[in-house]
Write an enzyme that holds these catalytic residues in place. Structure first.
Site, mmCIF file in Angstrom:
data_model
loop_
_atom_site.group_PDB
_atom_site.id
_atom_site.type_symbol
_atom_site.label_atom_id
_atom_site.label_comp_id
_atom_site.label_asym_id
_atom_site.label_seq_id
_atom_site.Cartn_x
_atom_site.Cartn_y
_atom_site.Cartn_z
ATOM 1 N N THR A 323 0.825 -1.208 0.000
ATOM 2 C CA THR A 323 0.000 0.000 0.000
ATOM 3 C C THR A 323 0.861 1.261 0.000
ATOM 4 O O THR A 323 2.036 1.232 0.332
ATOM 5 C CB THR A 323 -0.908 0.067 1.246
ATOM 6 O OG1 THR A 323 -0.077 0.184 2.399
ATOM 7 C CG2 THR A 323 -1.770 -1.164 1.376
ATOM 8 N N CYS A 324 0.226 2.370 -0.329
ATOM 9 C CA CYS A 324 0.873 3.687 -0.264
ATOM 10 C C CYS A 324 0.856 4.210 1.152
ATOM 11 O O CYS A 324 0.747 5.413 1.365
ATOM 12 C CB CYS A 324 0.137 4.667 -1.165
ATOM 13 S SG CYS A 324 0.597 4.508 -2.873
ATOM 14 N N ASP A 325 0.899 3.335 2.128
ATOM 15 C CA ASP A 325 0.893 3.776 3.508
ATOM 16 C C ASP A 325 2.260 3.511 4.090
ATOM 17 O O ASP A 325 2.744 2.386 4.098
ATOM 18 C CB ASP A 325 -0.188 3.034 4.295
ATOM 19 C CG ASP A 325 -0.433 3.686 5.636
ATOM 20 O OD1 ASP A 325 0.524 3.837 6.416
ATOM 21 O OD2 ASP A 325 -1.583 4.063 5.910
ATOM 22 N N ASN A 366 -6.553 1.289 0.083
ATOM 23 C CA ASN A 366 -5.787 1.523 -1.146
ATOM 24 C C ASN A 366 -6.388 0.795 -2.348
ATOM 25 O O ASN A 366 -5.724 0.587 -3.353
ATOM 26 C CB ASN A 366 -4.323 1.085 -0.997
ATOM 27 C CG ASN A 366 -3.446 2.154 -0.369
ATOM 28 O OD1 ASN A 366 -2.401 2.479 -0.893
ATOM 29 N ND2 ASN A 366 -3.878 2.723 0.738
#
Lengths: 376, 376
Positions: A323-325, A366
């Site tokens: 994810t973009c986390d 996401n």
């Protein structure tokens, strides 16, 4: 890792990470618990893995069920358990959920304060309640917070309150901490349980049950004692603290019942470094903290990982999710040694993932779908 | 909290916690960003809240979209965005997902290493790539890990590699950290960006875009600067580091776009103490870390909470969720002051919850349904 899982994965054609659980291992685990503690009833902690296949199998083997919500109660009943085999083990319940559980036939409720007792008394008259007391979890890999339970003195008051309100003050419960590798942990907790029994008896209340909770470990990377050792240590502690009046007992294995039955297959999406000079590789998988591996939080659980290149030279990697986390990093403080030859597209097997993975998965974070699961 | 949300909640008859997002606030936020940075294109970070109503509104206002997965790209397109308004901003992509994005018309991709550039070159020929570089996030309430980006020296090599493989080396990106309250943080990052532009120019590569990421805060308990101040500080920094050759710029607000537009209504399930002498109350809600409030992890985000008894005397509370998971505790290290008069059944309003709540929610942990959401 079993031959059945290996064979299933060989034939699988779908894309994306998945969890495969071998029900034969769940069956073995149940029988091992039943054997090691023959006088103890097993209440499987549904939250660990509520797949219908797991619940039906355990119901058919005679297991009882520890549930956290009305939805879990309904799942246990749908799997074939009768309501007398279901405990509503959450100490935090809405009154209307207690009422629904009661309407479904459930008669056993966990409490840890007088306010909760009063809810049960209002909508589940005559039901059995047991009081959770606090216990410090030294030795557990995943020690518990103080969220559940009260101190032992208050437990006596809570049970007396239940008794006065017409409920059956049935007993006590405790939890030694998840993934508890010290078989002697139960001894100290059972000492406190014995004390509560005696103090209640002095007030004219005869308790009859001790719920010894979960905490039975699954094997990740470190060695864990076999269940038989837990059984012996627990039996010794019961004799020591209850003498000739050994109470009814319950255990609530979750991780210990399904953890080692599951394997997650994941794909390496990227391998990179942060600078040209950097030795530390970052390995990004198509599953991470939000896709089912929430228990890597604080790097608490360290899963065994197999790669198609095992045997090659290894070096340290940071392991992260897709994810973009930025918080979706699994092992960084203690990097994970993986083969230097590891490549993008390689499939990894993350073992010991049968518990606390599928339902922890985020609903769509996401845009990634929740973890696919197969119970074979 | 808006009158529209208050009115909606007054009429709601369903049980359980819910998130209500006021789209008027999202509209205002978009316009504020567009105003404060008139020469900068806004790419909304879809992951913050991918509700179709939010995406459609933003698409109609002219927003572009920063996406983390093929599913998010499809949602942005379904909401009315043309593919030239979509960036595939995840630096960790499967090659087949890049190919799918390319087939959908997307031509802009984030990268942070040569291996990722090579994937893009193979399946998205001629596309634009921008390289994320690492930046330390001092001053952010939620500083980012080193998961995304490479050092500035490597960024130049990565962009040169893209150029050689026939891609358009489009620019760079950075992220100053989520909930960044220091408006000057962008200055230092833009200095690095300028340096990468110059080093690429020396190698004959003309970059044209700087993606300045997100980080724009939403108001929780502490004061945050207004967006206009960010706009001015960023414009000054651009002039300082790029002189007369100010590049195209992009921002990717997520939290700043939707955070303050949402309110979660939750119910007090239990109020208790751990012993008769204990002063510290535990307040258990019907929502917690696994039901949407994942950003309370490490107590990073402290949401404003309103109660029907505000104004009464307060005392410290530990705030926890409804699951049987001992880690499902939200504020414990820094307890939360709540009215002493708070009672079981009271409804609380948790403000600033429009971002990173609905999709973080676990799929069915403990049998609890994912967070219900309403966008009005």
């Amino acid at each position: 890792m079993t031959e059945r899982i290996r064979e299933f994965l060989r034939r699988r054609r779908e894309d994306g990470p998945c969890l495969v659980v071998d029900l034969d291992i769940v069956r073995e685990n149940y029988q091992t618990f039943a054997h090691a503690l023959p006088d103890t009833r097993v209440f499987y902690a549904v939250k660990a893995n509520p797949a219908p296949e797991v619940l039906s199998l355990l119901a058919s083997l005679g297991s009882c069920f520890d549930t956290a919500s009305v939805a879990e109660i309904e799942m246990a009943l749908a799997a074939g358990a009768t309501p007398d085999r279901v405990s509503f083990g959450n100490t935090i319940k809405k009154e209307r959920d207690i009422a629904r559980a009661y309407a479904l036939g459930v008669r056993m409720f966990a409490v840890d304060c007088k306010a909760e007792v009063e809810k049960v008394a209002r909508v589940a008259p005559g039901a059995r309640v047991y009081c959770r007391f606090l216990y410090d979890c030294a030795g557990a890999e995943w020690p518990l917070s103080r969220k559940f339970g009260c101190d032992t003195g208050m437990a006596v008051d809570v049970l007396e309150h239940a008794h006065r309100l017409g409920l059956e003050a049935y007993g006590v419960s405790f939890h030694v901490g998840s993934q508890q590798r010290n078989v002697r942990s139960w001894d100290r907790a059972l000492k406190s349980a014995g004390q509560i029994f005696r103090e209640c008896a002095e007030r004219g209340i005869a308790l009859s049950m001790v719920n010894m909770g979960g905490g039975f470990p699954t094997k990740y990377l470190k060695k864990v004692p076999v269940v038989e050792n837990y059984g012996r240590a627990i039996f010794r502690a019961l004799c020591k603290h209850f003498g000739n009046a050994i109470p009814e007992t319950i255990i609530e294995p979750g991780r210990g019942m399904v953890g080692n039955a599951g394997v997650i297959e994941a794909e390496v999406v990227l391998v990179s470094t942060k600078s040209a000079q950097d030795e530390l590789r970052w390995v990004y998988l198509d599953i991470g903290k939000f896709g089912g591996l929430a228990e890597t939080m604080d790097e608490a659980i360290r899963y065994p990982i197999r790669t198609p290149r095992d045997g090659d030279a290894v070096s340290d990697c940071v392991l992260a999710g897709p994810t973009c986390d930025s918080a979706d990093v699994m092992y960084e403080k203690n990097p994970y040694p993986l083969p230097v030859s590891l490549e993008i597209g390689d499939k990894l097997l993350i073992e010991g993932t049968g518990a606390y993975t599928s339902t922890y998965s985020a609903v769509a974070f996401n845009g990634f779908a929740p973890l696919k699961t197969y119970h074979i």
